[in-house]
Enzyme design. Structure first.
Site, mmCIF file in Angstrom:
data_model
loop_
_atom_site.group_PDB
_atom_site.id
_atom_site.type_symbol
_atom_site.label_atom_id
_atom_site.label_comp_id
_atom_site.label_asym_id
_atom_site.label_seq_id
_atom_site.Cartn_x
_atom_site.Cartn_y
_atom_site.Cartn_z
ATOM 1 N N HIS A 83 10.276 -21.819 -20.780
ATOM 2 C CA HIS A 83 10.269 -23.108 -20.083
ATOM 3 C C HIS A 83 9.998 -22.953 -18.592
ATOM 4 O O HIS A 83 10.472 -23.745 -17.781
ATOM 5 C CB HIS A 83 11.592 -23.854 -20.315
ATOM 6 C CG HIS A 83 11.717 -24.375 -21.712
ATOM 7 N ND1 HIS A 83 12.908 -24.741 -22.283
ATOM 8 C CD2 HIS A 83 10.779 -24.575 -22.667
ATOM 9 C CE1 HIS A 83 12.703 -25.141 -23.532
ATOM 10 N NE2 HIS A 83 11.417 -25.050 -23.791
ATOM 11 N N ASP A 119 0.891 -33.189 -26.408
ATOM 12 C CA ASP A 119 1.665 -31.974 -26.115
ATOM 13 C C ASP A 119 0.783 -30.796 -26.493
ATOM 14 O O ASP A 119 0.686 -30.446 -27.668
ATOM 15 C CB ASP A 119 2.978 -31.983 -26.916
ATOM 16 C CG ASP A 119 3.833 -30.755 -26.646
ATOM 17 O OD1 ASP A 119 3.524 -29.994 -25.707
ATOM 18 O OD2 ASP A 119 4.816 -30.557 -27.389
ATOM 19 N N TYR A 175 5.256 -13.621 -27.221
ATOM 20 C CA TYR A 175 5.751 -13.403 -25.860
ATOM 21 C C TYR A 175 6.345 -12.004 -25.784
ATOM 22 O O TYR A 175 7.333 -11.717 -26.466
ATOM 23 C CB TYR A 175 6.824 -14.442 -25.503
ATOM 24 C CG TYR A 175 6.418 -15.848 -25.897
ATOM 25 C CD1 TYR A 175 5.670 -16.654 -25.034
ATOM 26 C CD2 TYR A 175 6.753 -16.359 -27.160
ATOM 27 C CE1 TYR A 175 5.276 -17.931 -25.419
ATOM 28 C CE2 TYR A 175 6.361 -17.632 -27.557
ATOM 29 C CZ TYR A 175 5.624 -18.413 -26.683
ATOM 30 O OH TYR A 175 5.234 -19.669 -27.065
ATOM 31 N N ASP A 231 0.995 -25.527 -20.603
ATOM 32 C CA ASP A 231 1.559 -26.446 -21.605
ATOM 33 C C ASP A 231 1.708 -27.787 -20.911
ATOM 34 O O ASP A 231 2.603 -27.960 -20.076
ATOM 35 C CB ASP A 231 2.911 -25.908 -22.096
ATOM 36 C CG ASP A 231 3.524 -26.760 -23.214
ATOM 37 O OD1 ASP A 231 3.038 -27.886 -23.448
ATOM 38 O OD2 ASP A 231 4.499 -26.288 -23.837
ATOM 39 N N GLU A 259 2.527 -24.966 -32.881
ATOM 40 C CA GLU A 259 2.504 -24.229 -31.628
ATOM 41 C C GLU A 259 3.038 -22.806 -31.732
ATOM 42 O O GLU A 259 4.056 -22.469 -31.133
ATOM 43 C CB GLU A 259 3.267 -24.997 -30.538
ATOM 44 C CG GLU A 259 4.645 -25.514 -30.933
ATOM 45 C CD GLU A 259 5.320 -26.255 -29.772
ATOM 46 O OE1 GLU A 259 5.443 -25.676 -28.685
ATOM 47 O OE2 GLU A 259 5.722 -27.426 -29.976
ATOM 48 N N HIS A 277 7.332 -29.784 -33.923
ATOM 49 C CA HIS A 277 8.257 -30.910 -33.732
ATOM 50 C C HIS A 277 7.435 -32.193 -33.822
ATOM 51 O O HIS A 277 6.226 -32.180 -33.615
ATOM 52 C CB HIS A 277 8.992 -30.805 -32.386
ATOM 53 C CG HIS A 277 8.079 -30.676 -31.190
ATOM 54 N ND1 HIS A 277 7.433 -31.743 -30.638
ATOM 55 C CD2 HIS A 277 7.693 -29.599 -30.470
ATOM 56 C CE1 HIS A 277 6.693 -31.325 -29.605
ATOM 57 N NE2 HIS A 277 6.829 -30.031 -29.492
ATOM 58 N N GLU A 334 -1.079 -24.631 -28.805
ATOM 59 C CA GLU A 334 -0.355 -25.788 -29.341
ATOM 60 C C GLU A 334 -1.305 -26.959 -29.549
ATOM 61 O O GLU A 334 -1.997 -27.378 -28.622
ATOM 62 C CB GLU A 334 0.759 -26.206 -28.366
ATOM 63 C CG GLU A 334 1.486 -27.471 -28.798
ATOM 64 C CD GLU A 334 2.714 -27.770 -27.948
ATOM 65 O OE1 GLU A 334 2.722 -27.388 -26.755
ATOM 66 O OE2 GLU A 334 3.637 -28.409 -28.473
ATOM 67 N N ARG A 352 0.611 -19.000 -26.039
ATOM 68 C CA ARG A 352 0.946 -20.066 -26.990
ATOM 69 C C ARG A 352 -0.313 -20.917 -27.151
ATOM 70 O O ARG A 352 -1.048 -21.133 -26.184
ATOM 71 C CB ARG A 352 2.117 -20.919 -26.490
ATOM 72 C CG ARG A 352 2.493 -22.040 -27.446
ATOM 73 C CD ARG A 352 3.880 -22.658 -27.210
ATOM 74 N NE ARG A 352 4.043 -23.281 -25.918
ATOM 75 C CZ ARG A 352 4.735 -22.761 -24.908
ATOM 76 N NH1 ARG A 352 5.334 -21.583 -25.038
ATOM 77 N NH2 ARG A 352 4.824 -23.395 -23.764
ATOM 78 N N HIS A 389 9.384 -34.501 -27.829
ATOM 79 C CA HIS A 389 10.111 -34.093 -29.035
ATOM 80 C C HIS A 389 10.548 -35.402 -29.671
ATOM 81 O O HIS A 389 11.609 -35.937 -29.377
ATOM 82 C CB HIS A 389 11.312 -33.205 -28.683
ATOM 83 C CG HIS A 389 10.895 -31.898 -28.077
ATOM 84 N ND1 HIS A 389 11.750 -31.068 -27.415
ATOM 85 C CD2 HIS A 389 9.684 -31.274 -28.046
ATOM 86 C CE1 HIS A 389 11.087 -29.992 -26.999
ATOM 87 N NE2 HIS A 389 9.839 -30.098 -27.366
ATOM 88 N N ASP A 396 18.269 -42.498 -1.374
ATOM 89 C CA ASP A 396 17.338 -43.625 -1.268
ATOM 90 C C ASP A 396 16.049 -43.461 -2.073
ATOM 91 O O ASP A 396 15.136 -44.267 -1.944
ATOM 92 C CB ASP A 396 16.948 -43.897 0.200
ATOM 93 C CG ASP A 396 17.947 -44.837 0.855
ATOM 94 O OD1 ASP A 396 18.869 -45.303 0.157
ATOM 95 O OD2 ASP A 396 17.785 -45.114 2.055
ATOM 96 N N HIS A 456 10.728 -19.314 -30.930
ATOM 97 C CA HIS A 456 10.918 -20.760 -31.076
ATOM 98 C C HIS A 456 10.342 -21.252 -32.399
ATOM 99 O O HIS A 456 9.679 -20.506 -33.113
ATOM 100 C CB HIS A 456 10.318 -21.523 -29.879
ATOM 101 C CG HIS A 456 8.846 -21.282 -29.650
ATOM 102 N ND1 HIS A 456 7.869 -21.845 -30.427
ATOM 103 C CD2 HIS A 456 8.197 -20.538 -28.724
ATOM 104 C CE1 HIS A 456 6.682 -21.479 -29.965
ATOM 105 N NE2 HIS A 456 6.846 -20.680 -28.939
HETATM 106 N N1 GLY Z 1 6.084 -28.941 -24.160
HETATM 107 C C1 GLY Z 1 7.257 -28.805 -24.897
HETATM 108 C C2 GLY Z 1 6.995 -28.276 -26.223
HETATM 109 O O1 GLY Z 1 5.961 -27.702 -26.452
HETATM 110 O O2 GLY Z 1 7.750 -28.454 -27.133
HETATM 111 MN MN MN Z 2 5.577 -28.827 -28.269
HETATM 112 MN MN MN Z 3 4.191 -28.085 -25.361
#
Ligand code: GLY
Ligand code: MN
Ligand code: MN
Length: 445
Positions: A249, A277, A395, A266, A391, A360, A415, A413, A367, A46, A356
């Site tokens: 993540h 972002d 790590y 983040d 970014e 992006h 970003e 990080r 993204h 629900d 990574h």
């Molecule tokens: N927050 C997702 C990224 O940084 O791509």
């Molecule tokens: Mn990002």
């Molecule tokens: Mn991010």
């Protein structure tokens, strides 16, 4: 639900004209494009997840209600919108609906139908068109089956003169290309998203002191994102204290924040469906330790270099390669890696600590849509109006026995959201504290 689009209807009309023009270029002759909405997602019995419109459909129409379908046609009804019917009872329980009248008057549809007429009206819209623009495997796979049924029906009626399209094209190649270059009204929305994001990160830095919890930091962010007039976040926030920051993540956001921790946040607020972002990493105590500062300065240096190198004609791949080089050289200096920088890059050794990509596209989706390759398959060159993230991070797993002890468990990080301009770039998120001095000042206890 909004009963009018967030920007003047002319803006959406102009977008649809551009899409129709591109359709004619790709597939001369009669064609039709169909854009379904994201299905409502059940959260639990629900209870639905808050509804968020599909970005393509929204970009074309400004329409945010569930169950909608937009149809663009080279015929005499260029824009048809299928919508949920007005329903007094349902609207009392669940909120107002635009209905077919609103679809026409507020959203500029040339024709509007309720969703129960979909099969019949879509069949008519598709019949006789040489090309169907429809993204198979897109937002609603149930809708793929509906389209297949309609095509099958048309083919079966071939003897009666019905004609099914012989060509199916992905409309994403058109819409995503257009979404990639941001127009002024989109940049205005993005700048608003950046402003609530700035306030959110300031609040996060002030909240995340030793003795607090990751969830309190999340609450501080959300207060600014929603309280600042945004929709909330554009993607679920990551609040990672201490070694949680080495989980890329991580989003449990449930642990205590301890003295000596770095806190990686983040998070980006969303305004008119455009999201920022942004990642910032700050010391819970308000002061970086020496190893934390050294690692932070390395990541910041990589970010600054990539941002400085951003201008039209440069590719995201080149910026990534520069970032990898900067970080790898720094890893050697810090004692995380040993050996020749070129070889460490060639062998991918840096991936142990930087796993990574650097960038992006950013916009309606975090993204965001848009090709990363040009037509020849090479790295795409940046153009004015494109917005993307830079970014870099570092790590070091807590149990990495190859790393010097003092760096184990550190995750960093930084970003930022970068707009490509004629003359180079603008860091849209530059006002969110990012240097050591700015961060320590904001996180002073
Ligand atoms: N927050 C997702 C990224 O940084 O791509
Ligand atoms: Mn990002
Ligand atoms: Mn991010």
């Amino acid at each position: 639900m909004a009963l009018a689009p967030p920007f003047p209807p002319d803006i959406f009309a102009a977008r649809r004209i551009l899409v129709l023009r591109k359709m004619a270029e790709i597939a001369p002759g009669p064609s039709v494009a169909i854009f379904p909405s994201t299905p409502v997602a059940v959260r639990n019995h629900d209870v639905d997840h808050p509804y968020r419109a599909d970005s393509d459909l929204f970009w074309l129409t400004g329409f945010e209600e569930p169950e909608a379908v937009a149809v663009l046609s080279t015929g005499d009804r260029p824009f048809t919108l299928f919508v949920r019917p007005r329903d007094r009872e349902k609207e009392i329980w669940n909120g107002r609906r635009s209905g077919v009248d609103g679809a026409k008057t507020a959203f500029g549809a040339d024709a509007a139908f309720t969703v129960d007429a979909l099969d019949k009206e879509l069949t008519e819209a598709i019949a006789g068109k040489g090309t169907l623009f429809y993204r198979i495997g897109g937002v609603d796979q149930g809708f793929d089956a509906r389209i297949a049924r309609i095509l099958q029906g048309l083919r079966m009626r071939a003897r009666a003169g019905a004609a099914a399209p012989t060509r199916i094209e992905d409309p994403g190649q058109i819409v995503h290309e257009l979404r990639l270059r941001k127009r002024p009204e989109e940049l205005t929305a993005l700048r608003k998203a950046v402003e609530i994001t700035r306030r959110g990160h300031l609040a996060a830095m002030q909240t995340g002191r030793p003795g607090s919890h990751e969830y309190e930091v999340q609450a501080a962010l959300e207060r600014e994102f929603r309280g600042g007039g945004g929709r909330g976040w554009g993607y679920y926030p990551i609040v990672a204290a201490g070694m949680n920051a080495t989980v890329l993540h991580y989003n449990e956001n449930s642990d205590p924040v301890r003295d000596g921790d770095l806190v990686l946040v983040d998070a980006g607020g969303e305004v008119d469906l455009y999201t920022a972002d942004v990642t910032r990493t700050f010391p819970a105590s308000g002061r970086f330790s020496d190893p934390q500062r050294a690692a932070y300065e390395l990541v910041l240096g990589a970010a600054d270099e990539a941002i400085a190198n951003t201008r039209p004609g440069v590719s995201i791949d080149e910026l990534h390669e520069g970032t990898v080089r900067h970080l790898t050289a720094g890893m050697v200096k810090l004692g995380l890696l040993e050996g020749d920088v070129d070889k460490l890059i060639k062998d991918g050794a840096f991936r142990r600590y930087y796993m990574h990509r650097t960038s992006h596209w950013l916009g309606l989706d975090v993204h965001d849509a848009g090709n990363y390759r040009d037509e020849s398959g090479g790295p795409r060159k940046l153009e004015p109006g494109m917005v993307f993230t830079i970014e870099p991070g570092l790590y070091v797993a807590p149990d990495d026995e190859k790393a010097p002890k003092e760096f184990r468990g550190i995750g960093i990080r930084i970003e930022d959201d970068i707009l490509v301009t004629e003359g180079g770039h603008e860091n849209l998120t530059a006002a969110i504290p990012r240097t050591v001095v700015e961060v320590e000042k904001t996180a002073r206890r």
